[in-house]
Write an enzyme that holds these catalytic residues in place. Sequence first.
Site, PDB file in Angstrom:
ATOM      1  N   HIS A  18       0.845  -1.206   0.000  1.00  0.00           N
ATOM      2  CA  HIS A  18       0.000   0.000   0.000  1.00  0.00           C
ATOM      3  C   HIS A  18       0.879   1.255   0.000  1.00  0.00           C
ATOM      4  O   HIS A  18       1.257   1.779   1.050  1.00  0.00           O
ATOM      5  CB  HIS A  18      -0.921  -0.021   1.229  1.00  0.00           C
ATOM      6  N   HIS A  20       1.130   5.003  -2.266  1.00  0.00           N
ATOM      7  CA  HIS A  20       0.589   5.861  -3.325  1.00  0.00           C
ATOM      8  C   HIS A  20       1.731   6.525  -4.086  1.00  0.00           C
ATOM      9  O   HIS A  20       2.601   7.144  -3.468  1.00  0.00           O
ATOM     10  CB  HIS A  20      -0.306   6.953  -2.731  1.00  0.00           C
ATOM     11  N   GLY A 177      -9.826   8.109  -1.249  1.00  0.00           N
ATOM     12  CA  GLY A 177     -10.361   9.456  -1.064  1.00  0.00           C
ATOM     13  C   GLY A 177     -11.255   9.544   0.165  1.00  0.00           C
ATOM     14  O   GLY A 177     -11.288   8.637   1.002  1.00  0.00           O
ATOM     15  N   HIS A 204      -9.989   1.421   0.089  1.00  0.00           N
ATOM     16  CA  HIS A 204      -9.780   2.145   1.338  1.00  0.00           C
ATOM     17  C   HIS A 204     -11.125   2.193   2.072  1.00  0.00           C
ATOM     18  O   HIS A 204     -11.993   2.990   1.711  1.00  0.00           O
ATOM     19  CB  HIS A 204      -9.347   3.584   1.063  1.00  0.00           C
ATOM     20  N   GLU A 207     -10.903   3.379   7.335  1.00  0.00           N
ATOM     21  CA  GLU A 207      -9.810   4.285   7.713  1.00  0.00           C
ATOM     22  C   GLU A 207     -10.376   5.377   8.636  1.00  0.00           C
ATOM     23  O   GLU A 207      -9.825   5.669   9.676  1.00  0.00           O
ATOM     24  CB  GLU A 207      -9.191   4.914   6.460  1.00  0.00           C
ATOM     25  N   ASP A 285       1.932   3.816   3.030  1.00  0.00           N
ATOM     26  CA  ASP A 285       0.871   4.704   2.520  1.00  0.00           C
ATOM     27  C   ASP A 285       1.445   5.843   1.659  1.00  0.00           C
ATOM     28  O   ASP A 285       1.391   5.759   0.443  1.00  0.00           O
ATOM     29  CB  ASP A 285       0.014   5.261   3.656  1.00  0.00           C
ATOM     30  N   ASP A 286       1.958   6.887   2.305  1.00  0.00           N
ATOM     31  CA  ASP A 286       2.452   8.070   1.588  1.00  0.00           C
ATOM     32  C   ASP A 286       3.816   8.481   2.126  1.00  0.00           C
ATOM     33  O   ASP A 286       3.928   9.481   2.860  1.00  0.00           O
ATOM     34  CB  ASP A 286       1.457   9.227   1.766  1.00  0.00           C
TER      35      ASP A 286
HETATM   36 ZN    ZN Z   1      -3.826   4.858   1.080  1.00  0.00          ZN
END
Ligand code: ZN
Length: 345
Positions: A18, A20, A177, A204, A207, A285-286
């Site tokens: 996972h 992005h 999103g 997603h 969350e 994730d990011d």
């Molecule tokens: Zn994510």
Amino acid sequence: MPDSASLDLRATSKVELHRHLEGSLRLRTIIDLSREAGVPLPGRTAAELAPRALLVSPVDSLEDALAGFAIAQSSIRSYDAVRRIAREAVEDLDRENVRLAELRFSPHFLCEPGGLDWDGAMDAVVAGVHEAVDAGCDVAVGLIAIFSRDYGLESARATVDFALRHHDQLVGFDIAGTEVGFPPRTYRQVLSPLLDSGLGLTAHYGESGPPDYPREAIETLGVARLGHGLTVAQDDAVRDLVVARGVVLEMCPTSNWLTGGVASVAEHPVRRLLRDGVKVTINSDDPGYMGIDLSHEWEVARTEIRFTDEDLRTVTRTAIDASFLPQHVKDRVRARHFVWLGEGR
Ligand SMILES: [Zn+2]
């Protein structure tokens, strides 16, 4: 296997399910790309830009966190820029010994600032990944197309069409999103062409939304994996459903703390879910946006969440099994890089 904390977490081969692409930009790259495209920035150096472009302390909501992506997003204005960020994302994975990785991106989100054509962006992402691999990066990369809920159903349809058109270059499909107010049943119809496409389905959910959302995503969308699935831990019946269906949770401890999903990393439910028999994985994730990487997430899993080395083995085996990459690729990568897992599954 001894349970002492003996693994060198950065040097150990890892799996990322996972991550992005749009959340993986280096600050230096945001500056370069913005300069090239004439996009004004709130800072000239990485140090000046960091407080505005990075998310390093908790915000009030997932929505606030998503809004912070704007600086990175608006720097992406050309196919060359897309190719560069894809190449650098793979270089960064390689540098921290991630050997199997799934990178996800939303064509709508990625292409919006530069008015880029989605198919052209797809080609650029693939080219960037190939550039990195050709230059020696030893990472097996699978790409996932994302539909961003904020963009509405028309965009969802277009993203499904995009995924079907490029299904040879993708391994999966994701929904991301803003979550609250966008229950899974909304997308049942629009996602149905994907069911026989061979693409893996993740979403997603759980969350920031209630446990009903992950339940519905499993029952009505048939997802194999859930992005985060944090609120699964709040409802025993939903947790039992996740266990019974073998649904895999792509958990991201630092991200969940930064977006307000957990009050502290130490309180993250991933260890409890693992003990309860849920198939959990640890992800970043990011990493660009949050100033972290997967090694950092393993470190906090060990120090804050009290993961043992055996727990890290378990989640890594789970991640390989759950990856949407083809089995022969996973077998090859496992034989080459994951001797440290031993023979067990
Ligand atoms: Zn994510």
